[in-house]
Design a protein around this motif. Structure first.
Motif, PDB file in Angstrom:
ATOM      1  N   LEU A 319      38.682  -6.541 -29.950  1.00  0.00           N
ATOM      2  CA  LEU A 319      38.044  -7.601 -30.739  1.00  0.00           C
ATOM      3  C   LEU A 319      37.650  -7.086 -32.116  1.00  0.00           C
ATOM      4  N   LEU A 320      37.063  -5.889 -32.171  1.00  0.00           N
ATOM      5  CA  LEU A 320      36.663  -5.327 -33.469  1.00  0.00           C
ATOM      6  C   LEU A 320      37.886  -5.078 -34.354  1.00  0.00           C
ATOM      7  N   ASP A 321      38.959  -4.518 -33.783  1.00  0.00           N
ATOM      8  CA  ASP A 321      40.181  -4.278 -34.557  1.00  0.00           C
ATOM      9  C   ASP A 321      40.740  -5.578 -35.111  1.00  0.00           C
ATOM     10  N   PRO A 329      45.907 -11.301 -33.869  1.00  0.00           N
ATOM     11  CA  PRO A 329      45.533 -11.938 -32.592  1.00  0.00           C
ATOM     12  C   PRO A 329      46.761 -12.479 -31.877  1.00  0.00           C
ATOM     13  N   ASP A 330      46.716 -12.541 -30.547  1.00  0.00           N
ATOM     14  CA  ASP A 330      47.810 -13.146 -29.787  1.00  0.00           C
ATOM     15  C   ASP A 330      47.796 -14.660 -29.936  1.00  0.00           C
ATOM     16  N   HIS A 331      46.610 -15.189 -30.199  1.00  0.00           N
ATOM     17  CA  HIS A 331      46.468 -16.635 -30.372  1.00  0.00           C
ATOM     18  C   HIS A 331      45.236 -16.876 -31.233  1.00  0.00           C
ATOM     19  N   ASP A 346      34.739   3.364 -36.768  1.00  0.00           N
ATOM     20  CA  ASP A 346      35.373   3.245 -35.460  1.00  0.00           C
ATOM     21  C   ASP A 346      35.267   4.555 -34.683  1.00  0.00           C
ATOM     22  N   GLN A 347      35.925   4.595 -33.514  1.00  0.00           N
ATOM     23  CA  GLN A 347      35.880   5.788 -32.669  1.00  0.00           C
ATOM     24  C   GLN A 347      37.038   6.741 -32.951  1.00  0.00           C
ATOM     25  N   LEU A 421      30.568  -1.533 -36.348  1.00  0.00           N
ATOM     26  CA  LEU A 421      30.244  -0.217 -35.803  1.00  0.00           C
ATOM     27  C   LEU A 421      30.694  -0.154 -34.354  1.00  0.00           C
ATOM     28  N   ASP A 422      31.648   0.718 -34.058  1.00  0.00           N
ATOM     29  CA  ASP A 422      32.165   0.858 -32.697  1.00  0.00           C
ATOM     30  C   ASP A 422      31.575   2.120 -32.080  1.00  0.00           C
ATOM     31  N   GLU A 423      30.663   1.937 -31.133  1.00  0.00           N
ATOM     32  CA  GLU A 423      29.962   3.029 -30.458  1.00  0.00           C
ATOM     33  C   GLU A 423      29.372   4.034 -31.455  1.00  0.00           C
ATOM     34  N   PRO A 424      28.535   3.557 -32.369  1.00  0.00           N
ATOM     35  CA  PRO A 424      27.968   4.481 -33.367  1.00  0.00           C
ATOM     36  C   PRO A 424      26.999   5.488 -32.769  1.00  0.00           C
ATOM     37  N   THR A 425      26.487   5.213 -31.560  1.00  0.00           N
ATOM     38  CA  THR A 425      25.495   6.118 -30.982  1.00  0.00           C
ATOM     39  C   THR A 425      26.121   7.339 -30.323  1.00  0.00           C
ATOM     40  N   ASN A 426      27.434   7.320 -30.068  1.00  0.00           N
ATOM     41  CA  ASN A 426      28.094   8.503 -29.505  1.00  0.00           C
ATOM     42  C   ASN A 426      28.032   9.647 -30.510  1.00  0.00           C
ATOM     43  N   ASP A 427      27.578  10.797 -30.083  1.00  0.00           N
ATOM     44  CA  ASP A 427      27.545  12.033 -30.887  1.00  0.00           C
ATOM     45  C   ASP A 427      26.480  12.032 -31.978  1.00  0.00           C
ATOM     46  N   PHE A 428      25.652  10.988 -32.057  1.00  0.00           N
ATOM     47  CA  PHE A 428      24.545  10.993 -33.013  1.00  0.00           C
ATOM     48  C   PHE A 428      23.265  11.408 -32.299  1.00  0.00           C
ATOM     49  N   ASP A 429      22.431  12.168 -32.986  1.00  0.00           N
ATOM     50  CA  ASP A 429      21.126  12.509 -32.428  1.00  0.00           C
ATOM     51  C   ASP A 429      20.143  11.376 -32.697  1.00  0.00           C
ATOM     52  N   ILE A 430      18.960  11.484 -32.097  1.00  0.00           N
ATOM     53  CA  ILE A 430      17.975  10.405 -32.196  1.00  0.00           C
ATOM     54  C   ILE A 430      17.518  10.200 -33.639  1.00  0.00           C
TER      55      ILE A 430
END
Length: 617
Positions: A319-321, A329-331, A346-347, A421-430
């Protein structure tokens, strides 16, 4: 009973001191969280405590016979091992049901794949499965929630709360910390400090310490101001008393000075947005003949804050892409406003040569040196917790999390007015997540984010796109925590036709689906048992607000403002001296209707506010 003790640990990385003179102990059954910025030494400390690395100084002593299971953040992609062999070290036999439960939790379907065929996220999930399947006295998990969907995180949370052994947990997931650990180690600029309690307790105690430090610094400056004035008025000191006073002044001058962290507020003056932003019409997508979603409609407004939730593989990134115009889109169709400028974090990785400087990477990715606010790359790096000198550092000197931060800065330097933002919390610290949340507070355009971090979603998203089991996307007004609570409510499930959970959930182990856990006993972050006995006395809960009512409440302020504006315009027309009786009659009738509608809207707003308040209390 103490199972691990570390005395006077010290470790350096190049010219950076990660920690020094660290002494800690861990008891049987104790659950300890480790937090800190990327590159500060959290993983190094965990590996030293596990006995996988040696400290530069000090020693770690394990209880005799202590069995440790360690989940690596970046396991080796070995071609000579399958998943089946990797998760059963030594070829030990494990109950089939137990293996299936853990593999289902981490999202691994086939055991016969070689490790070399797995992505980075797949390797992490395999490492987590290996740790969970071991019968360890001490479990050490390094960022276990990365690459897990929300149901898997909830299942893992439940499993770790019931785990009777000791736990060392490195994670940026703040709800996860709050619900599991009983104390927290903060690794920060060469020092390590222990706080009792979960993450919420840590925040309160950290703020109290900050306040004390600010007060002490204020007193020190006041003391120095007074004493230095005295010193200027005195002849050269010779007496014992004068010498002692001068010594006190010098001691205060040489103190470790408190410096408050600089808070850079970004004005958010990105590229201007027109009236038409982005409209989605009857959108559908599939991958390899597998339908992902269909019949999706949405019109974005300025200031929209949308979170996206759904299990892994349901089509969130697709969906994001599609929204970002990276795939067709297919439709259906997407209509873009003329002024829309999308920034997509993105990731996917980027080629980041080790010998390339950060400044040269920005030139390659962006091509210019200021964003809409007029901030330079160095200033934006500082806003995301880098020292400006990082601009001149080779990329190879940065940790994985720091490289992700550099990528985020490169996206923002392009002056987007629509952020994805696609999974921005992965690999980020608090700390980085907090800085990103602060940045998004001031960002004027729409923000769409996929994340399974409940704290982050609750903080930044006002409504959610939910990927339903029937292949539809539901626009849900409320937070991620609201949705998880609604999902326990049979009336809400029936009202939203959400009772069919789908094959993926039926394959999950008992307890993995949140609906199945509504009557289970749980423990809080301090390890206390929470009463869930159905026969225990409970207060009658206040009526809960449904999704339609939450959406209505969110829309009412705009409706009220619109009616008030219309009434003011009608009153201006009625007093304009217009002589056309037909127009006057039309305006007058509408004036009466608008006032009635305004009164009803105000009454409804008060009613819904009361329902929401009574449920919150």
């Amino acid at each position: 009973m103490n199972i691990l003790s570390a005395q006077n640990l010290g470790r350096r990385h190049g010219d950076q001191t990660l920690f020094a003179d660290l002494t800690i102990g861990l008891n049987a059954g104790e659950k300890l969280g480790i937090i800190g910025r990327n590159g500060q030494g959290k993983s190094t400390l965990a590996r030293i405590l596990a006995g996988l690395e040696e400290p530069d100084s000090g020693q770690v002593v394990h209880k005799k016979g202590l069995k440790i299971a360690y989940m690596e953040q970046n396991p080796e992609a070995r071609s000579d091992l399958t998943i089946q062999q990797y998760i059963r070290p030594g070829g030990e036999s494990l109950p089939v049901g137990q293996v299936r439960e853990v593999l289902s939790l981490v999202g691994i379907e086939a055991e016969d794949k070689p490790l070399s065929m797995l992505s980075g996220g797949g390797l992490r999930r395999a490492s987590l499965a290996r740790a969970l399947l071991s019968e360890a006295d001490l479990l050490i998990l390094d960022e276990p929630t990365n690459h897990l969907d929300l149901d898997a995180i909830l299942s893992l949370e439940d499993r770790l709360r019931r785990f009777s052994g000791a736990l060392l947990l490195i994670t940026h997931d703040r709800y996860f910390l709050d619900r599991i650990v009983g104390s927290i180690l903060e690794v920060d600029q060469g020092s390590v400090r222990r706080f009792e309690g979960g993450y919420s307790s840590f925040l309160e105690k950290k703020e109290a310490l900050e306040q004390q430090a600010r007060l002490a610094e204020h007193k020190a400056k006041k003391f120095l101001s007074t004493e230095l004035e005295w010193l200027r008025r005195q002849p050269k000191a010779r007496g014992t008393k004068q010498r002692a006073r001068i010594d006190r002044i010098e001691k205060v001058q040489s103190r470790d000075k408190y410096s408050e962290q600089k808070q850079m507020k970004l004005a958010g003056k990105s590229a201007r947005l027109g009236n038409k932003i982005l409209e989605i019409h009857d959108l559908a997508a599939s991958v390899e003949d597998k339908a992902l979603f269909s019949e999706f409609e949405y019109r974005f407004q300025s200031g929209d804050r949308v979170g996206i939730l759904g299990p892994n593989g349901c089509g969130k990134s697709t969906l994001l892409d599609t929204i970002a115009n990276r795939r067709s889109p297919d439709h259906g169709r997407i209509e873009y406003g003329e002024t829309v400028r999308i920034g997509y974090f993105d990731q996917m990785g980027r080629i980041m040569p080790d010998d390339m400087r950060v400044e040269d990477f920005f030139k390659q990715e962006v091509g210019h040196h200021t964003i809409g606010t007029g901030l330079s790359p160095g200033e934006l790096l500082e806003a995301f917790l880098f020292h400006p000198s990082v601009l001149y550092r080779p990329l190879g000197k940065l940790s994985g999390g720091e490289k992700r931060r550099v990528l985020l800065v490169s996206v923002l330097l392009n002056s987007p007015n629509f952020l994805i933002l696609d999974e921005p919390t992965n690999d980020f610290d608090i700390s980085t997540l907090t800085a990103l949340e602060s940045y998004l507070d001031d960002f004027p355009g729409p923000v769409v984010t996929v994340s399974h971090d409940r704290w982050f979603l609750d903080r930044v998203a006002s409504h959610l796109f939910l990927f339903r089991p029937d292949g539809k996307i539901q626009d849900y007004v409320g937070s991620a925590s609201d949705f998880l609570e609604d999902r326990r409510d049979s009336e809400w499930l029936q009202e939203n036709n959400w009772s069919a959970r789908g094959d993926a959930d039926r394959e999950r182990p008992a307890g993995a689906v949140l609906l199945a856990k509504s009557n289970q006993g749980t423990t809080n972050g301090e390890g206390d048992k929470l009463a869930t006995n159905a026969t225990s006395a409970r207060p009658v809960p206040a009526r809960r607000m449904g999704n339609k009512e939450r959406k209505e409440l969110a829309e009412l302020p705009g409706r009220i403002e619109s009616l008030e504006k219309e009434i003011a315009e009608l009153e201006s027309k009625l007093s304009s001296g217009e002589s056309d009786s037909g127009k006057l009659a039309t305006w007058g009738a509408r004036h009466v209707e608008a006032n009635t509608e305004l009164e009803q809207a105000m009454e409804r707003w008060v009613e819904l506010e009361e329902i929401q308040r009574s449920h919150t209390l």
